[in-house]
Design a protein around this motif. Structure first.
Motif, PDB file in Angstrom:
ATOM      1  N   HIS A  12       0.866  -1.177   0.000  1.00 50.07           N
ATOM      2  CA  HIS A  12       0.000   0.000   0.000  1.00 50.07           C
ATOM      3  C   HIS A  12       0.903   1.227   0.000  1.00 50.07           C
ATOM      4  O   HIS A  12       1.816   1.328   0.823  1.00 50.07           O
ATOM      5  CB  HIS A  12      -0.908   0.023   1.234  1.00 50.07           C
ATOM      6  CG  HIS A  12      -1.705   1.281   1.314  1.00 50.07           C
ATOM      7  ND1 HIS A  12      -2.835   1.500   0.565  1.00 50.07           N
ATOM      8  CD2 HIS A  12      -1.503   2.415   2.025  1.00 50.07           C
ATOM      9  CE1 HIS A  12      -3.309   2.701   0.829  1.00 50.07           C
ATOM     10  NE2 HIS A  12      -2.514   3.277   1.709  1.00 50.07           N
ATOM     11  N   VAL A  13       0.652   2.130  -0.918  1.00 54.94           N
ATOM     12  CA  VAL A  13       1.408   3.379  -0.998  1.00 54.94           C
ATOM     13  C   VAL A  13       0.410   4.530  -0.954  1.00 54.94           C
ATOM     14  O   VAL A  13      -0.551   4.559  -1.724  1.00 54.94           O
ATOM     15  CB  VAL A  13       2.240   3.449  -2.304  1.00 54.94           C
ATOM     16  CG1 VAL A  13       2.963   4.781  -2.410  1.00 54.94           C
ATOM     17  CG2 VAL A  13       3.232   2.292  -2.379  1.00 54.94           C
ATOM     18  N   GLU A  14       0.625   5.452  -0.040  1.00 55.28           N
ATOM     19  CA  GLU A  14      -0.241   6.628   0.065  1.00 55.28           C
ATOM     20  C   GLU A  14      -0.071   7.501  -1.176  1.00 55.28           C
ATOM     21  O   GLU A  14       1.015   7.572  -1.758  1.00 55.28           O
ATOM     22  CB  GLU A  14       0.112   7.445   1.312  1.00 55.28           C
ATOM     23  CG  GLU A  14      -0.140   6.727   2.619  1.00 55.28           C
ATOM     24  CD  GLU A  14      -1.608   6.466   2.885  1.00 55.28           C
ATOM     25  OE1 GLU A  14      -2.455   7.266   2.436  1.00 55.28           O
ATOM     26  OE2 GLU A  14      -1.907   5.451   3.530  1.00 55.28           O
ATOM     27  N   GLU A  15      -1.129   8.177  -1.577  1.00 55.14           N
ATOM     28  CA  GLU A  15      -1.119   9.014  -2.775  1.00 55.14           C
ATOM     29  C   GLU A  15      -0.012  10.082  -2.750  1.00 55.14           C
ATOM     30  O   GLU A  15       0.582  10.378  -3.769  1.00 55.14           O
ATOM     31  CB  GLU A  15      -2.474   9.695  -2.973  1.00 55.14           C
ATOM     32  CG  GLU A  15      -3.562   8.748  -3.406  1.00 55.14           C
ATOM     33  CD  GLU A  15      -3.409   8.262  -4.841  1.00 55.14           C
ATOM     34  OE1 GLU A  15      -2.861   8.989  -5.687  1.00 55.14           O
ATOM     35  OE2 GLU A  15      -3.848   7.127  -5.099  1.00 55.14           O
ATOM     36  N   ASP A  16       0.250  10.663  -1.592  1.00 49.46           N
ATOM     37  CA  ASP A  16       1.226  11.757  -1.524  1.00 49.46           C
ATOM     38  C   ASP A  16       2.648  11.301  -1.200  1.00 49.46           C
ATOM     39  O   ASP A  16       3.531  12.114  -0.990  1.00 49.46           O
ATOM     40  CB  ASP A  16       0.775  12.807  -0.513  1.00 49.46           C
ATOM     41  CG  ASP A  16       0.666  12.254   0.897  1.00 49.46           C
ATOM     42  OD1 ASP A  16       0.781  11.027   1.093  1.00 49.46           O
ATOM     43  OD2 ASP A  16       0.446  13.057   1.818  1.00 49.46           O
ATOM     44  N   THR A  17       2.885  10.001  -1.225  1.00 50.35           N
ATOM     45  CA  THR A  17       4.202   9.449  -0.877  1.00 50.35           C
ATOM     46  C   THR A  17       5.319  10.045  -1.723  1.00 50.35           C
ATOM     47  O   THR A  17       6.400  10.342  -1.225  1.00 50.35           O
ATOM     48  CB  THR A  17       4.198   7.928  -1.023  1.00 50.35           C
ATOM     49  OG1 THR A  17       3.305   7.385  -0.048  1.00 50.35           O
ATOM     50  CG2 THR A  17       5.576   7.329  -0.816  1.00 50.35           C
ATOM     51  N   PHE A  18       5.063  10.216  -3.008  1.00 50.58           N
ATOM     52  CA  PHE A  18       6.123  10.650  -3.912  1.00 50.58           C
ATOM     53  C   PHE A  18       6.309  12.165  -3.925  1.00 50.58           C
ATOM     54  O   PHE A  18       7.231  12.664  -4.566  1.00 50.58           O
ATOM     55  CB  PHE A  18       5.858  10.103  -5.316  1.00 50.58           C
ATOM     56  CG  PHE A  18       5.921   8.604  -5.336  1.00 50.58           C
ATOM     57  CD1 PHE A  18       7.144   7.951  -5.340  1.00 50.58           C
ATOM     58  CD2 PHE A  18       4.763   7.846  -5.309  1.00 50.58           C
ATOM     59  CE1 PHE A  18       7.216   6.565  -5.334  1.00 50.58           C
ATOM     60  CE2 PHE A  18       4.827   6.455  -5.302  1.00 50.58           C
ATOM     61  CZ  PHE A  18       6.056   5.815  -5.315  1.00 50.58           C
ATOM     62  N   ASP A  19       5.482  12.877  -3.192  1.00 50.76           N
ATOM     63  CA  ASP A  19       5.642  14.313  -3.040  1.00 50.76           C
ATOM     64  C   ASP A  19       6.475  14.567  -1.787  1.00 50.76           C
ATOM     65  O   ASP A  19       5.991  15.105  -0.790  1.00 50.76           O
ATOM     66  CB  ASP A  19       4.264  14.995  -2.943  1.00 50.76           C
ATOM     67  CG  ASP A  19       4.376  16.505  -2.892  1.00 50.76           C
ATOM     68  OD1 ASP A  19       5.422  17.052  -3.312  1.00 50.76           O
ATOM     69  OD2 ASP A  19       3.417  17.139  -2.424  1.00 50.76           O
ATOM     70  N   ASN A  20       7.727  14.124  -1.832  1.00 52.10           N
ATOM     71  CA  ASN A  20       8.594  14.137  -0.660  1.00 52.10           C
ATOM     72  C   ASN A  20      10.033  14.402  -1.114  1.00 52.10           C
ATOM     73  O   ASN A  20      10.642  13.566  -1.782  1.00 52.10           O
ATOM     74  CB  ASN A  20       8.498  12.793   0.072  1.00 52.10           C
ATOM     75  CG  ASN A  20       9.327  12.731   1.328  1.00 52.10           C
ATOM     76  OD1 ASN A  20      10.162  13.591   1.587  1.00 52.10           O
ATOM     77  ND2 ASN A  20       9.109  11.702   2.111  1.00 52.10           N
ATOM     78  N   MET A  21      10.568  15.525  -0.743  1.00 56.74           N
ATOM     79  CA  MET A  21      11.925  15.892  -1.141  1.00 56.74           C
ATOM     80  C   MET A  21      12.958  14.910  -0.605  1.00 56.74           C
ATOM     81  O   MET A  21      13.954  14.622  -1.274  1.00 56.74           O
ATOM     82  CB  MET A  21      12.229  17.320  -0.660  1.00 56.74           C
ATOM     83  CG  MET A  21      13.450  17.923  -1.288  1.00 56.74           C
ATOM     84  SD  MET A  21      13.212  18.052  -3.082  1.00 56.74           S
ATOM     85  CE  MET A  21      14.900  18.014  -3.602  1.00 56.74           C
ATOM     86  N   GLU A  22      12.726  14.362   0.592  1.00 63.61           N
ATOM     87  CA  GLU A  22      13.673  13.388   1.145  1.00 63.61           C
ATOM     88  C   GLU A  22      13.717  12.125   0.290  1.00 63.61           C
ATOM     89  O   GLU A  22      14.776  11.519   0.115  1.00 63.61           O
ATOM     90  CB  GLU A  22      13.316  13.043   2.591  1.00 63.61           C
ATOM     91  CG  GLU A  22      13.570  14.208   3.531  1.00 63.61           C
ATOM     92  CD  GLU A  22      13.147  13.907   4.955  1.00 63.61           C
ATOM     93  OE1 GLU A  22      12.172  13.157   5.155  1.00 63.61           O
ATOM     94  OE2 GLU A  22      13.804  14.435   5.857  1.00 63.61           O
ATOM     95  N   LEU A  23      12.573  11.728  -0.266  1.00 59.06           N
ATOM     96  CA  LEU A  23      12.542  10.582  -1.167  1.00 59.06           C
ATOM     97  C   LEU A  23      13.336  10.901  -2.434  1.00 59.06           C
ATOM     98  O   LEU A  23      14.128  10.086  -2.905  1.00 59.06           O
ATOM     99  CB  LEU A  23      11.103  10.201  -1.517  1.00 59.06           C
ATOM    100  CG  LEU A  23      10.941   9.077  -2.529  1.00 59.06           C
ATOM    101  CD1 LEU A  23      11.614   7.798  -2.071  1.00 59.06           C
ATOM    102  CD2 LEU A  23       9.457   8.836  -2.803  1.00 59.06           C
ATOM    103  N   LEU A  24      13.160  12.084  -2.973  1.00 56.97           N
ATOM    104  CA  LEU A  24      13.914  12.498  -4.155  1.00 56.97           C
ATOM    105  C   LEU A  24      15.417  12.470  -3.879  1.00 56.97           C
ATOM    106  O   LEU A  24      16.200  11.982  -4.697  1.00 56.97           O
ATOM    107  CB  LEU A  24      13.477  13.891  -4.603  1.00 56.97           C
ATOM    108  CG  LEU A  24      14.083  14.393  -5.903  1.00 56.97           C
ATOM    109  CD1 LEU A  24      13.686  13.512  -7.075  1.00 56.97           C
ATOM    110  CD2 LEU A  24      13.652  15.822  -6.148  1.00 56.97           C
ATOM    111  N   ASP A  25      15.817  12.952  -2.709  1.00 62.02           N
ATOM    112  CA  ASP A  25      17.236  12.926  -2.330  1.00 62.02           C
ATOM    113  C   ASP A  25      17.754  11.491  -2.257  1.00 62.02           C
ATOM    114  O   ASP A  25      18.851  11.187  -2.740  1.00 62.02           O
ATOM    115  CB  ASP A  25      17.448  13.608  -0.974  1.00 62.02           C
ATOM    116  CG  ASP A  25      17.256  15.119  -1.036  1.00 62.02           C
ATOM    117  OD1 ASP A  25      17.277  15.692  -2.146  1.00 62.02           O
ATOM    118  OD2 ASP A  25      17.054  15.708   0.046  1.00 62.02           O
TER     119      ASP A  25
END
Length: 88
Positions: A12-25
């Motif tokens: 399960h992945v929340e809709e806003d999971t990929f709106d995360n600068m730490e994930l991008l880093d």
């Protein structure tokens, strides 16, 4: 978003999971061949509980969790989310 990988891991992945600068880093660190970043990406995408579930799902008979298998699962999760996002 709920999904299942080809190996049978349900996630399960929340809709806003990929709106995360730490994930991008963390993703950027992965592109620099930093194997340590993979663990952080899994945690940021799935959370600690699902991370443990994935590792147990992928655990080999000798107790190891192969890095290549984790990478494959992550790739499938990202593709599933991208496909869902394009159709929404």
């Amino acid at each position: 978003m709920d999904g299942i990988t080809s190996s049978g891991f349900k996630f399960h992945v929340e809709e806003d999971t990929f709106d995360n600068m730490e994930l991008l880093d963390a993703l950027e660190e992965m592109t620099d061949d930093n194997a340590f970043a993979v663990s952080q990406v899994v945690k940021l995408v799935l959370g600690e509980n699902q991370k443990k579930l994935m590792y147990n799902h992928l655990r080999a008979a000798d107790g190891r969790v192969p890095i290549a298998d984790v990478n494959k699962e992550l790739e499938e999760i990202f593709k599933a989310f991208g496909t869902k996002g394009k159709n929404s």
